[in-house]
Design a protein around this motif. Structure first.
Motif, PDB file in Angstrom:
ATOM      1  N   ARG A   1       0.869  -1.128   0.169  1.00  0.00           N
ATOM      2  CA  ARG A   1      -0.083  -0.109   0.041  1.00  0.00           C
ATOM      3  C   ARG A   1       0.854   1.177  -0.064  1.00  0.00           C
ATOM      4  O   ARG A   1       0.487   2.455  -0.274  1.00  0.00           O
ATOM      5  CB  ARG A   1      -0.962   0.039   1.246  1.00  0.00           C
ATOM      6  CG  ARG A   1      -2.135  -1.128   0.805  1.00  0.00           C
ATOM      7  CD  ARG A   1      -2.893  -1.155   2.207  1.00  0.00           C
ATOM      8  NE  ARG A   1      -2.406  -1.792   3.277  1.00  0.00           N
ATOM      9  CZ  ARG A   1      -2.813  -2.204   4.547  1.00  0.00           C
ATOM     10  NH1 ARG A   1      -4.010  -1.650   4.810  1.00  0.00           N
ATOM     11  NH2 ARG A   1      -2.132  -2.887   5.533  1.00  0.00           N
ATOM     12  N   ILE A   2       2.137   1.204   0.430  1.00  0.00           N
ATOM     13  CA  ILE A   2       3.130   2.236   0.147  1.00  0.00           C
ATOM     14  C   ILE A   2       4.013   1.890  -0.759  1.00  0.00           C
ATOM     15  O   ILE A   2       4.865   1.191  -0.474  1.00  0.00           O
ATOM     16  CB  ILE A   2       3.691   2.670   1.685  1.00  0.00           C
ATOM     17  CG1 ILE A   2       2.548   2.876   2.604  1.00  0.00           C
ATOM     18  CG2 ILE A   2       4.711   3.842   1.476  1.00  0.00           C
ATOM     19  CD1 ILE A   2       3.152   3.297   3.938  1.00  0.00           C
ATOM     20  N   ARG A   3       4.130   2.588  -1.955  1.00  0.00           N
ATOM     21  CA  ARG A   3       5.039   2.539  -3.107  1.00  0.00           C
ATOM     22  C   ARG A   3       6.006   3.654  -3.010  1.00  0.00           C
ATOM     23  O   ARG A   3       5.511   4.881  -3.684  1.00  0.00           O
ATOM     24  CB  ARG A   3       4.122   2.305  -4.410  1.00  0.00           C
ATOM     25  CG  ARG A   3       5.468   1.785  -5.406  1.00  0.00           C
ATOM     26  CD  ARG A   3       4.656   0.934  -6.595  1.00  0.00           C
ATOM     27  NE  ARG A   3       5.566   0.698  -7.477  1.00  0.00           N
ATOM     28  CZ  ARG A   3       5.218  -0.334  -8.318  1.00  0.00           C
ATOM     29  NH1 ARG A   3       3.850  -0.741  -8.466  1.00  0.00           N
ATOM     30  NH2 ARG A   3       6.204  -0.599  -9.292  1.00  0.00           N
ATOM     31  N   LEU A   4       7.059   3.662  -2.463  1.00  0.00           N
ATOM     32  CA  LEU A   4       7.951   5.190  -2.456  1.00  0.00           C
ATOM     33  C   LEU A   4       8.579   5.188  -3.666  1.00  0.00           C
ATOM     34  O   LEU A   4       9.000   4.160  -4.505  1.00  0.00           O
ATOM     35  CB  LEU A   4       8.985   5.024  -1.368  1.00  0.00           C
ATOM     36  CG  LEU A   4       8.473   5.032   0.178  1.00  0.00           C
ATOM     37  CD1 LEU A   4       9.366   4.642   1.173  1.00  0.00           C
ATOM     38  CD2 LEU A   4       7.521   6.232   0.526  1.00  0.00           C
ATOM     39  N   PRO A   5       9.160   6.606  -4.118  1.00  0.00           N
ATOM     40  CA  PRO A   5       9.819   6.581  -5.313  1.00  0.00           C
ATOM     41  C   PRO A   5      11.275   6.328  -4.893  1.00  0.00           C
ATOM     42  O   PRO A   5      11.642   6.069  -3.992  1.00  0.00           O
ATOM     43  CB  PRO A   5       9.734   8.024  -5.681  1.00  0.00           C
ATOM     44  CG  PRO A   5       9.320   8.463  -4.166  1.00  0.00           C
ATOM     45  CD  PRO A   5       8.449   7.523  -3.569  1.00  0.00           C
ATOM     46  N   HIS A   6      12.054   6.095  -6.079  1.00  0.00           N
ATOM     47  CA  HIS A   6      13.446   5.592  -5.876  1.00  0.00           C
ATOM     48  C   HIS A   6      14.397   6.860  -6.071  1.00  0.00           C
ATOM     49  O   HIS A   6      15.333   6.923  -6.856  1.00  0.00           O
ATOM     50  CB  HIS A   6      13.819   4.561  -7.206  1.00  0.00           C
ATOM     51  CG  HIS A   6      14.900   3.636  -7.141  1.00  0.00           C
ATOM     52  ND1 HIS A   6      15.015   2.511  -7.619  1.00  0.00           N
ATOM     53  CD2 HIS A   6      16.154   3.887  -6.120  1.00  0.00           C
ATOM     54  CE1 HIS A   6      16.360   1.920  -7.105  1.00  0.00           C
ATOM     55  NE2 HIS A   6      16.771   3.029  -6.329  1.00  0.00           N
ATOM     56  N   TYR A   7      14.076   7.554  -5.035  1.00  0.00           N
ATOM     57  CA  TYR A   7      14.961   8.711  -4.759  1.00  0.00           C
ATOM     58  C   TYR A   7      14.863   9.065  -3.418  1.00  0.00           C
ATOM     59  O   TYR A   7      13.719   9.349  -2.750  1.00  0.00           O
ATOM     60  CB  TYR A   7      14.607   9.769  -5.668  1.00  0.00           C
ATOM     61  CG  TYR A   7      15.282  10.995  -5.888  1.00  0.00           C
ATOM     62  CD1 TYR A   7      16.709  11.267  -5.531  1.00  0.00           C
ATOM     63  CD2 TYR A   7      14.698  12.171  -5.105  1.00  0.00           C
ATOM     64  CE1 TYR A   7      17.616  12.399  -5.388  1.00  0.00           C
ATOM     65  CE2 TYR A   7      15.280  13.536  -4.932  1.00  0.00           C
ATOM     66  CZ  TYR A   7      16.811  13.594  -5.075  1.00  0.00           C
ATOM     67  OH  TYR A   7      17.244  14.690  -4.807  1.00  0.00           O
ATOM     68  N   THR A   8      15.923   9.394  -2.450  1.00  0.00           N
ATOM     69  CA  THR A   8      16.012   9.538  -1.250  1.00  0.00           C
ATOM     70  C   THR A   8      15.156  10.995  -0.710  1.00  0.00           C
ATOM     71  O   THR A   8      14.336  10.753   0.287  1.00  0.00           O
ATOM     72  CB  THR A   8      17.422   9.651  -0.856  1.00  0.00           C
ATOM     73  OG1 THR A   8      18.035  10.901  -1.280  1.00  0.00           O
ATOM     74  CG2 THR A   8      18.377   8.556  -0.975  1.00  0.00           C
TER      75      THR A   8
END
Length: 370
Positions: free
Chosen positions: A276-283
């Protein structure tokens, strides 16, 4: 004035307790005692200076500790070789955590075991030996001392049995499981046999004398974290030992042969949240994500992400997963460091001078409520 007799009596009265004190101090100095604060055997610090085909420096350090602690405890050569053979079979000279024992994941480790609830270089079952506390079970020196304790309890059999037979007698594994490691164990013993155990530094506490308490200390472990925090750690820990690859990692795991720092964290958060939480690939984007809750550094908890920003910069350049403090109260971080390294645990103090921002992730509905 006192007469001569009175002076003699007074002098004797003064000198007697002083004489007794000197004698007592002499006895104490002549006979060192083992107390609950005195390890039976401690590991050696620093690089090994050795190269053995197929073994990493971390594995060689564990093998060296097996020799050093055995020599500190005046174990016969055959018993030390048995301990080395047992380490080789049980863990491949690695201090292994186990997802079935979530607390173990907050301690420095060399990878994961999935054998029941076994942890550490001798794969001790937490359900059997765990009364001493997970802090001790994840201390390699404690486990090495455990083996030597069992050897002492075996009495004469410890020297009458061959190293392979003794390892089998103590570990109770499959028959003949240790014979194949004896040649390597002998080589490792020879590599470190000349070390004077009196000159080695104490890198970690060994086993306390019998009769002492567990002394596990105050350790913040994932057991004290939220369920979500524990799950984040469990999912990230499965990739310990995976190579760092810039841009590597997605919700399915490593890509291109590895993961980078934000690839590791997006994977862990995605699976801990059930997708349910899909973070982007950048800090910095992960740090600013709507699901991220700002947490004061003093309120950090295991499973939180810590973002690192260099002085003068506005965007974070690195991220890791907070594991809590170790036995000495030093904060630990699980992360993918940089090219040429692998996913590992390290001391948070290594990032001194950087700005550290803590984020905790919450599953929110479409209206924004958690």
């Amino acid at each position: 004035m006192m007469n001569a007799t009175s002076k003699t009596t007074a002098a004797a009265a003064i000198l007697l307790p002083i004489t007794l004190l000197v004698l007592l101090l002499g006895v104490i100095a002549a006979e060192p005692r083992t107390t609950c604060a005195t390890p039976l055997g401690t590991s050696a610090g620093g690089p090994t200076g050795q190269t053995v085909a197929g073994l990493t420096e971390a594995q060689l350090r564990l093998a060296r500790d097996g020799v050093v602690i055995g020599k500190q405890r005046r174990m016969p050569e055959s018993v030390i070789i048995a301990e080395l053979a047992a380490q080789g079979v049980e863990s491949g000279f690695r201090n292994l955590a186990n997802p079935s024992v979530p607390e173990s994941l907050s301690y420095p480790n060399d990878g994961l075991s999935h054998d029941h609830d076994s942890v550490g270089p001798h794969q001790l079952r937490a359900g059997v030996w765990g009364s001493v506390g997970i802090a001790k079970l994840m201390d390699p020196a404690y486990q090495i001392n455990w083996f030597y304790d069992r050897a002492e309890q075996s009495g004469a059999a410890a020297q009458q049995l061959s190293p392979a037979e003794l390892a089998q007698h103590i570990e109770q594994s499959a028959p003949n499981a240790y014979a194949g490691q004896i040649e390597l164990a002998r080589e490792l013993y020879q590599r470190f046999a000349d070390i004077d155990p009196r000159t080695t530094s104490s890198a970690s506490a060994g086993a306390a004398p019998r009769g002492c308490g567990s002394g596990a200390g105050s350790v913040l472990s994932p057991a004290e974290a939220s369920t979500f925090g524990r799950t984040v750690i469990e999912h990230a820990s499965r990739w310990i030992g995976t190579p760092y690859v810039w841009g590597g990692g997605d919700i399915n795991g490593p890509t291109g042969g590895g993961v980078d720092c934000s690839g590791l964290t997006l994977y862990a958060i995605y699976h801990a949240s059930g997708g349910r939480i899909r973070l982007p690939h950048y800090t910095q984007a992960q740090q600013d994500d709507p699901s991220a809750v700002v947490v004061p550094f003093a309120q950090r908890a295991p499973g939180d992400l810590i973002f690192f920003t260099s002085p003068g910069d506005t965007d974070s350049h690195h991220v890791g997963i907070y594991l809590g403090p170790d036995e000495q109260g030093r904060d630990l971080l699980l992360h993918a460091p940089q090219s040429g390294q692998t996913v590992t645990t390290t001391l948070l103090s290594g990032f001194a001078g950087e700005r550290m921002d803590v984020r905790r992730y919450e599953i929110r509905d479409r209206a924004g409520a958690s």
